[in-house]
Each structure stands twice: as structure tokens, then as C-alpha cells.
Enzyme design. Sequence first.
Site, short mmCIF file in Angstrom:
data_model
loop_
_atom_site.label_atom_id
_atom_site.label_comp_id
_atom_site.label_asym_id
_atom_site.label_seq_id
_atom_site.Cartn_x
_atom_site.Cartn_y
_atom_site.Cartn_z
CG ASN A 102 -0.46 -0.25 2.51
OD1 ASN A 102 0.56 -0.90 2.65
ND2 ASN A 102 -1.12 0.26 3.52
CD GLU A 136 -1.56 4.75 4.59
OE1 GLU A 136 -1.12 5.65 5.33
OE2 GLU A 136 -2.22 3.78 5.01
CB CYS A 180 -5.26 -1.44 -1.79
SG CYS A 180 -6.54 -0.65 -0.81
CD GLU A 237 -5.37 -6.10 -1.12
OE1 GLU A 237 -4.78 -5.00 -1.06
OE2 GLU A 237 -6.21 -6.47 -0.28
CB CYS A 271 -10.74 -2.88 0.72
SG CYS A 271 -10.11 -2.23 -0.83
CB CYS A 303 -8.67 -4.79 -3.40
SG CYS A 303 -7.49 -3.46 -3.08
#
Length: 141
Positions: A48, A50, A59, A61, A94, A97
Site C-alpha cells: 500500500n 498512502e 492498496c 492488492e 477491501c 480491490c
Amino acid sequence: MIAIARDTLRILEDAARTASRNAYAPYSNFPVGAALLAEDGEVYVGCNVENASFGLTACAERCAVYAAVSEGRGRGDFAALLIFVPGDVCHAPCGACRQVLSEFLLPHTPVYSACGTGEIVAWTMDELLPDSFELPVSGAE
Ligand code: THU
């Protein structure tokens, strides 16, 4: 689910753990690593990343998927995905994703989640996102 070999799972776990150490997560302090296994054994990783705007955060993934696609991989080329978070809870991907993963992983493809306890949880792509939104593919894949 077509489960993958224990040795391969260990390789993915190590790769995702290493990727999680590269996460840029100064706001959440929640590093995530992902390892995406191609059918021929190649592994693509993501972490990830940010952003101060929060909404631009990427993210792990999705970063792994985008890395693989950037290297020429495509829909259905993948045998498994594993995500790793260092805490004591194995988190599921999430919703955003799941939608991106469903574009590239087949319904029976296993998605694993590992965490600091050594536990590994598994789902199929279809379990994570049943009845996913799809469009007919008409352009360059
Ligand atoms: N995160 C992921 O990398 N993958 C997920 O599936 C859920 C959340 C990241 C985004 C953010 O940097 C942090 O975890 C907390 O939400």
C-alpha cells in the site's frame, strides 16, 4: 478451490511480508503486502502507498495487479494471490480491490490472507465477490 502447494504458499507469504515492509503507510500505520502468483510461477508484489489526500491511497492488492499487468500479464494468468499484514488478524481484501481482482482472477482462483500469527485464511475469488460487475470485453486485453 484449487489450493496451491504448501511450499508455494510459503514463497508467497515471504514475498508479501517483504513487500509489506516497503509499504508507505505513515497515516494508517497499517502496512499491507500482496504477492500475486502467475500460472508459470512468476510472482508480482505490491504494497500500500498512502497519500496525504487519503483518497489517492493505493492498496497493496491493486499495486500487485498493476505491476503484473505492466509486465504483460492479463486476465486469467494468475494462480493465486496472498496478502500479508503484520498484526494478529488476517484481513480480507477491501471492496475496491475485490472488484479489481475479479477483473483478472478466475472465480475459482484462491485468495489467501496471512498475518503475524502464522495463520492463513483462504477464499476463492467468487466467495469474495459473488455476482461481480462485468462488461463484455471488446478492446485490447
Ligand atoms: N489497504 C490495503 O492495502 N488493502 C486492502 O485490501 C485494505 C486496505 C490499505 C489501504 C491503507 O493504506 C491501509 O490499508 C488502511 O486502510
